[in-house]
Design a protein around this motif. Sequence first.
Motif, PDB file in Angstrom:
ATOM      1  N   THR A  45       1.635   9.356  -6.370  1.00 32.60           N
ATOM      2  CA  THR A  45       2.090  10.758  -6.349  1.00 32.60           C
ATOM      3  C   THR A  45       2.685  11.159  -7.702  1.00 32.60           C
ATOM      4  O   THR A  45       2.885  12.336  -7.974  1.00 32.60           O
ATOM      5  CB  THR A  45       3.186  10.987  -5.277  1.00 32.60           C
ATOM      6  OG1 THR A  45       4.329  10.195  -5.634  1.00 32.60           O
ATOM      7  CG2 THR A  45       2.721  10.617  -3.888  1.00 32.60           C
ATOM      8  N   GLY A  46       3.035  10.154  -8.529  1.00 32.31           N
ATOM      9  CA  GLY A  46       3.611  10.445  -9.836  1.00 32.31           C
ATOM     10  C   GLY A  46       5.134  10.589  -9.791  1.00 32.31           C
ATOM     11  O   GLY A  46       5.791  10.720 -10.826  1.00 32.31           O
ATOM     12  N   ILE A  47       5.694  10.547  -8.557  1.00 33.13           N
ATOM     13  CA  ILE A  47       7.167  10.636  -8.416  1.00 33.13           C
ATOM     14  C   ILE A  47       7.732   9.211  -8.503  1.00 33.13           C
ATOM     15  O   ILE A  47       7.106   8.271  -8.000  1.00 33.13           O
ATOM     16  CB  ILE A  47       7.537  11.263  -7.049  1.00 33.13           C
ATOM     17  CG1 ILE A  47       6.898  12.651  -6.922  1.00 33.13           C
ATOM     18  CG2 ILE A  47       9.037  11.337  -6.845  1.00 33.13           C
ATOM     19  CD1 ILE A  47       6.953  13.229  -5.516  1.00 33.13           C
ATOM     20  N   ASP A  48       8.904   9.064  -9.139  1.00 28.10           N
ATOM     21  CA  ASP A  48       9.528   7.738  -9.233  1.00 28.10           C
ATOM     22  C   ASP A  48       9.717   7.143  -7.841  1.00 28.10           C
ATOM     23  O   ASP A  48      10.205   7.818  -6.932  1.00 28.10           O
ATOM     24  CB  ASP A  48      10.913   7.852  -9.886  1.00 28.10           C
ATOM     25  CG  ASP A  48      10.803   7.862 -11.411  1.00 28.10           C
ATOM     26  OD1 ASP A  48       9.680   7.673 -11.920  1.00 28.10           O
ATOM     27  OD2 ASP A  48      11.839   8.062 -12.072  1.00 28.10           O
TER      28      ASP A  48
ATOM     29  N   VAL B  41       0.243   1.809  -9.440  1.00 32.97           N
ATOM     30  CA  VAL B  41      -1.026   2.399  -9.875  1.00 32.97           C
ATOM     31  C   VAL B  41      -0.721   3.680 -10.651  1.00 32.97           C
ATOM     32  O   VAL B  41       0.376   4.217 -10.552  1.00 32.97           O
ATOM     33  CB  VAL B  41      -1.952   2.746  -8.667  1.00 32.97           C
ATOM     34  CG1 VAL B  41      -2.287   1.523  -7.849  1.00 32.97           C
ATOM     35  CG2 VAL B  41      -1.321   3.795  -7.766  1.00 32.97           C
ATOM     36  N   GLU B  42      -1.725   4.143 -11.410  1.00 30.71           N
ATOM     37  CA  GLU B  42      -1.544   5.405 -12.143  1.00 30.71           C
ATOM     38  C   GLU B  42      -1.605   6.585 -11.184  1.00 30.71           C
ATOM     39  O   GLU B  42      -2.309   6.525 -10.179  1.00 30.71           O
ATOM     40  CB  GLU B  42      -2.640   5.541 -13.194  1.00 30.71           C
ATOM     41  CG  GLU B  42      -2.266   4.835 -14.477  1.00 30.71           C
ATOM     42  CD  GLU B  42      -3.285   5.059 -15.568  1.00 30.71           C
ATOM     43  OE1 GLU B  42      -3.865   6.166 -15.620  1.00 30.71           O
ATOM     44  OE2 GLU B  42      -3.497   4.120 -16.340  1.00 30.71           O
ATOM     45  N   ALA B  43      -0.875   7.650 -11.536  1.00 29.81           N
ATOM     46  CA  ALA B  43      -0.841   8.817 -10.648  1.00 29.81           C
ATOM     47  C   ALA B  43      -2.187   9.533 -10.633  1.00 29.81           C
ATOM     48  O   ALA B  43      -2.753   9.816 -11.688  1.00 29.81           O
ATOM     49  CB  ALA B  43       0.258   9.776 -11.109  1.00 29.81           C
ATOM     50  N   SER B  44      -2.722   9.769  -9.422  1.00 30.34           N
ATOM     51  CA  SER B  44      -3.916  10.599  -9.266  1.00 30.34           C
ATOM     52  C   SER B  44      -4.060  10.929  -7.786  1.00 30.34           C
ATOM     53  O   SER B  44      -3.597  10.169  -6.923  1.00 30.34           O
ATOM     54  CB  SER B  44      -5.180   9.888  -9.760  1.00 30.34           C
ATOM     55  OG  SER B  44      -5.637   8.970  -8.789  1.00 30.34           O
ATOM     56  N   GLU B  45      -4.703  12.069  -7.509  1.00 25.20           N
ATOM     57  CA  GLU B  45      -4.843  12.473  -6.107  1.00 25.20           C
ATOM     58  C   GLU B  45      -5.744  11.515  -5.342  1.00 25.20           C
ATOM     59  O   GLU B  45      -5.493  11.218  -4.175  1.00 25.20           O
ATOM     60  CB  GLU B  45      -5.407  13.891  -6.044  1.00 25.20           C
ATOM     61  CG  GLU B  45      -4.375  14.870  -5.512  1.00 25.20           C
ATOM     62  CD  GLU B  45      -4.887  16.291  -5.497  1.00 25.20           C
ATOM     63  OE1 GLU B  45      -5.907  16.523  -4.819  1.00 25.20           O
ATOM     64  OE2 GLU B  45      -4.287  17.136  -6.176  1.00 25.20           O
ATOM     65  N   GLU B  46      -6.807  11.013  -6.050  1.00 23.93           N
ATOM     66  CA  GLU B  46      -7.726  10.093  -5.360  1.00 23.93           C
ATOM     67  C   GLU B  46      -6.977   8.821  -4.954  1.00 23.93           C
ATOM     68  O   GLU B  46      -7.133   8.319  -3.843  1.00 23.93           O
ATOM     69  CB  GLU B  46      -8.906   9.682  -6.251  1.00 23.93           C
ATOM     70  CG  GLU B  46      -9.817  10.804  -6.705  1.00 23.93           C
ATOM     71  CD  GLU B  46      -9.234  11.574  -7.886  1.00 23.93           C
ATOM     72  OE1 GLU B  46      -9.159  10.993  -8.970  1.00 23.93           O
ATOM     73  OE2 GLU B  46      -8.845  12.745  -7.709  1.00 23.93           O
ATOM     74  N   ALA B  47      -6.188   8.299  -5.901  1.00 22.78           N
ATOM     75  CA  ALA B  47      -5.459   7.060  -5.602  1.00 22.78           C
ATOM     76  C   ALA B  47      -4.470   7.299  -4.460  1.00 22.78           C
ATOM     77  O   ALA B  47      -4.318   6.455  -3.566  1.00 22.78           O
ATOM     78  CB  ALA B  47      -4.728   6.563  -6.844  1.00 22.78           C
ATOM     79  N   GLU B  48      -3.822   8.450  -4.451  1.00 19.07           N
ATOM     80  CA  GLU B  48      -2.858   8.763  -3.394  1.00 19.07           C
ATOM     81  C   GLU B  48      -3.562   8.759  -2.027  1.00 19.07           C
ATOM     82  O   GLU B  48      -3.095   8.128  -1.074  1.00 19.07           O
ATOM     83  CB  GLU B  48      -2.239  10.139  -3.684  1.00 19.07           C
ATOM     84  CG  GLU B  48      -1.105  10.474  -2.749  1.00 19.07           C
ATOM     85  CD  GLU B  48      -0.530  11.874  -3.004  1.00 19.07           C
ATOM     86  OE1 GLU B  48      -0.618  12.380  -4.151  1.00 19.07           O
ATOM     87  OE2 GLU B  48       0.002  12.460  -2.047  1.00 19.07           O
TER      88      GLU B  48
ATOM     89  N   THR C 241       0.840  -1.209   0.000  1.00 17.15           N
ATOM     90  CA  THR C 241       0.000   0.000   0.000  1.00 17.15           C
ATOM     91  C   THR C 241       0.875   1.260   0.000  1.00 17.15           C
ATOM     92  O   THR C 241       0.524   2.259  -0.627  1.00 17.15           O
ATOM     93  CB  THR C 241      -0.961   0.030   1.212  1.00 17.15           C
ATOM     94  OG1 THR C 241      -0.196  -0.171   2.412  1.00 17.15           O
ATOM     95  CG2 THR C 241      -2.033  -1.025   1.125  1.00 17.15           C
ATOM     96  N   GLY C 242       2.043   1.175   0.701  1.00 22.35           N
ATOM     97  CA  GLY C 242       2.972   2.317   0.692  1.00 22.35           C
ATOM     98  C   GLY C 242       3.510   2.542  -0.714  1.00 22.35           C
ATOM     99  O   GLY C 242       3.607   3.682  -1.201  1.00 22.35           O
ATOM    100  N   TRP C 243       3.822   1.451  -1.395  1.00 25.88           N
ATOM    101  CA  TRP C 243       4.340   1.483  -2.768  1.00 25.88           C
ATOM    102  C   TRP C 243       3.279   2.074  -3.705  1.00 25.88           C
ATOM    103  O   TRP C 243       3.554   2.959  -4.521  1.00 25.88           O
ATOM    104  CB  TRP C 243       4.734   0.061  -3.154  1.00 25.88           C
ATOM    105  CG  TRP C 243       5.333  -0.165  -4.507  1.00 25.88           C
ATOM    106  CD1 TRP C 243       5.532   0.759  -5.511  1.00 25.88           C
ATOM    107  CD2 TRP C 243       5.823  -1.410  -5.004  1.00 25.88           C
ATOM    108  NE1 TRP C 243       6.114   0.155  -6.608  1.00 25.88           N
ATOM    109  CE2 TRP C 243       6.302  -1.169  -6.316  1.00 25.88           C
ATOM    110  CE3 TRP C 243       5.904  -2.701  -4.476  1.00 25.88           C
ATOM    111  CZ2 TRP C 243       6.846  -2.199  -7.102  1.00 25.88           C
ATOM    112  CZ3 TRP C 243       6.453  -3.718  -5.265  1.00 25.88           C
ATOM    113  CH2 TRP C 243       6.919  -3.456  -6.559  1.00 25.88           C
ATOM    114  N   ALA C 244       2.011   1.591  -3.525  1.00 25.37           N
ATOM    115  CA  ALA C 244       0.919   2.080  -4.379  1.00 25.37           C
ATOM    116  C   ALA C 244       0.692   3.580  -4.144  1.00 25.37           C
ATOM    117  O   ALA C 244       0.571   4.361  -5.099  1.00 25.37           O
ATOM    118  CB  ALA C 244      -0.358   1.291  -4.100  1.00 25.37           C
ATOM    119  N   GLY C 245       0.654   3.995  -2.864  1.00 22.84           N
ATOM    120  CA  GLY C 245       0.440   5.411  -2.545  1.00 22.84           C
ATOM    121  C   GLY C 245       1.548   6.273  -3.125  1.00 22.84           C
ATOM    122  O   GLY C 245       1.294   7.347  -3.698  1.00 22.84           O
TER     123      GLY C 245
END
Length: 180
Positions: free
Chosen positions: A113-116, A129-136, A105-109
């Motif tokens: 964020t879109g940062i490597d 997962v794809e970068a998005s605020e909701e997913a974060e 979950t830490g990896w997914a979060g």
Amino acid sequence: MGLRNCPEEFGLVTRALHWTMMVIILGQLALGLRLDSMEPGLANLWLYGLHKTIGFAVLALILIRIAWHLASPPPPPLGPHGPTFWIARAVHWALYLLLIAIPLTGWAGSSATGIDVMIADRWTVPPLVEASEEAETFWFGLHDILTKLLMALIALHILGAVKRQIGGDGTLTRMIRGKA
Ligand code: HEM
Ligand code: HEM
């Protein structure tokens, strides 16, 4: 001194993994709580990197531990197969599951964020997962809840171990020296 587990005893590999991981995980929980009270910035970015690197180390170690326990099954909890036995078993299983789910979950979060996401500032892991605020928000929210659950189960686990040791069944001695 046997490396492998026996039907009644913990071998050296299991004991070394247990106590090494305990130190790493307690440190990682403290570091995570520290991060939660910070705003990410240039000055503390390395702490985030450190937390991610340690998190991946925990993920690797728990997979090694599971593989080892498939090859060399640990002894079941001591005593009759009453409620304490089954609670101890359930807590052990839950700890294993959480130690896989929490790094994921830490990896997914972090991916969201879109940062490597990097290990040791050197190796970039693929985003989960794809970068998005909701997913974060979702994945870090889950990371937070699961880490709280981990803290509660560790507390229960320690209470159980200490209580049984005081009760005189040698539970703790067995995880330190191998034999009860
Ligand atoms: C067993 C491994 C891990 C443990 C025990 C752990 C524990 C924690 C804890 C306790 C927090 C504070 C949560 C909160 O109060 O909101 C946290 C936050 C965080 N964790 Fe982990 N973590 C682990 C693995 C990872 C991994 C593998 C990554 C990324 C690759 C990661 C990335 C983060 C980030 C970026 C934060 C800050 C989130 C925020 O600012 O809201 N963690 N972690
Ligand atoms: C991060 C903290 C901890 C985690 C994740 C953890 C996890 C586990 C797990 C999964 C087992 C099952 C056997 C195995 O897979 O190796 C176990 C057994 C055990 N743990 Fe821990 N542990 C932690 C901390 C502690 C502490 C602080 C103590 C001592 C007070 C302790 C005492 C024991 C004992 C005595 C056993 C053997 C139980 C039995 O014979 O049934 N653990 N632990």
